[in-house]
Motif scaffolding. Structure first.
Motif, PDB file in Angstrom:
ATOM      1  N   CYS A  21       0.854  -1.181   0.000  1.00  0.00           N
ATOM      2  CA  CYS A  21       0.000   0.000   0.000  1.00  0.00           C
ATOM      3  C   CYS A  21       0.896   1.239   0.000  1.00  0.00           C
ATOM      4  CB  CYS A  21      -0.885  -0.022   1.240  1.00  0.00           C
ATOM      5  SG  CYS A  21      -1.852   1.476   1.454  1.00  0.00           S
ATOM      6  N   VAL A  23       0.248   4.124   0.858  1.00  0.00           N
ATOM      7  CA  VAL A  23      -0.037   5.020   1.982  1.00  0.00           C
ATOM      8  C   VAL A  23       0.603   4.505   3.262  1.00  0.00           C
ATOM      9  CG1 VAL A  23      -1.859   6.091   3.359  1.00  0.00           C
ATOM     10  CG2 VAL A  23      -2.171   5.776   0.894  1.00  0.00           C
ATOM     11  N   CYS A  24       0.335   3.233   3.617  1.00  0.00           N
ATOM     12  CA  CYS A  24       0.794   2.720   4.919  1.00  0.00           C
ATOM     13  C   CYS A  24       1.866   1.646   4.788  1.00  0.00           C
ATOM     14  CB  CYS A  24      -0.390   2.183   5.708  1.00  0.00           C
ATOM     15  SG  CYS A  24      -1.029   0.635   5.038  1.00  0.00           S
ATOM     16  N   CYS A  40      -4.514  -0.882   0.695  1.00  0.00           N
ATOM     17  CA  CYS A  40      -4.856  -1.979   1.587  1.00  0.00           C
ATOM     18  C   CYS A  40      -6.326  -1.922   1.999  1.00  0.00           C
ATOM     19  CB  CYS A  40      -3.967  -1.942   2.822  1.00  0.00           C
ATOM     20  SG  CYS A  40      -4.253  -0.481   3.837  1.00  0.00           S
ATOM     21  N   CYS A  44      -7.058   4.018   3.488  1.00  0.00           N
ATOM     22  CA  CYS A  44      -5.860   4.398   2.737  1.00  0.00           C
ATOM     23  C   CYS A  44      -6.226   4.892   1.337  1.00  0.00           C
ATOM     24  CB  CYS A  44      -4.864   3.242   2.667  1.00  0.00           C
ATOM     25  SG  CYS A  44      -3.922   3.074   4.210  1.00  0.00           S
TER      26      CYS A  44
HETATM   27 ZN    ZN Z   1      -2.714   1.182   3.569  1.00  0.00          ZN
END
Ligand code: ZN
Length: 151
Positions: A21, A23-24, A40, A44
């Motif tokens: 992902c 983002v994370c 994910c 996100c």
């Molecule tokens: Zn994520």
């Protein structure tokens, strides 16, 4: 209408083994069917959407700041040449007591200093905005075209 960087973000490389992902950084479990997930989950994906908007905003601010820097630079150049003329008109060889030019030089010099300070703060603003832009596109996981508007 043409985006030079579009080649990188249409269909990503097929290295599905290690998809993360953007983002994370959590690993994305490949779904058995359908389009492979980019994020994910919903939080996100929404964060990426917001980041994409921030990136667009930052790209707009960058264009504005760069225009301002160019404008300020042109004003600095113009003021400097006027300042040179004024000093040369006042400091004439063989006329050490020529006066009356000093106030004009002082005014121009102050004006020049103000414009130059604005140019400096615009440069610092540019650096901050580039950092915002880079952070946003990293979170969005996109290669947004820098310096172009959305059609
Ligand atoms: Zn994520």
């Amino acid at each position: 209408m043409t985006n030079a960087t579009n080649a990188t973000n249409a269909t990503g490389p097929a290295g599905d083994q290690d998809r993360r992902c953007p983002v994370c950084q959590a690993a994305i479990i490949a779904a058995a069917t359908g389009r492979p997930a980019r994020y994910c989950g919903t939080p996100c994906r929404q964060a990426a959407h917001r980041a994409r908007r921030r990136a667009q905003e930052a790209a707009g601010n960058l264009r504005w700041t760069r225009d301002r820097i160019r404008g300020d630079l042109a004003r600095v150049a113009k003021l400097l040449s006027r300042l040179e003329e004024s000093v040369q008109a006042g400091l004439i060889d063989g006329q050490a007591d020529a006066t009356g030019w000093e106030q004009g030089v002082d005014d121009l010099a102050r004006h020049l200093a103000g414009v130059a300070a604005g140019l400096g703060s615009a440069a610092r603003e540019h650096r901050r905005t580039v950092a915002d832009y880079r952070t946003a596109i990293r979170i969005a996981g996109d290669a947004l075209p820098a310096g172009t508007g959305q059609a």
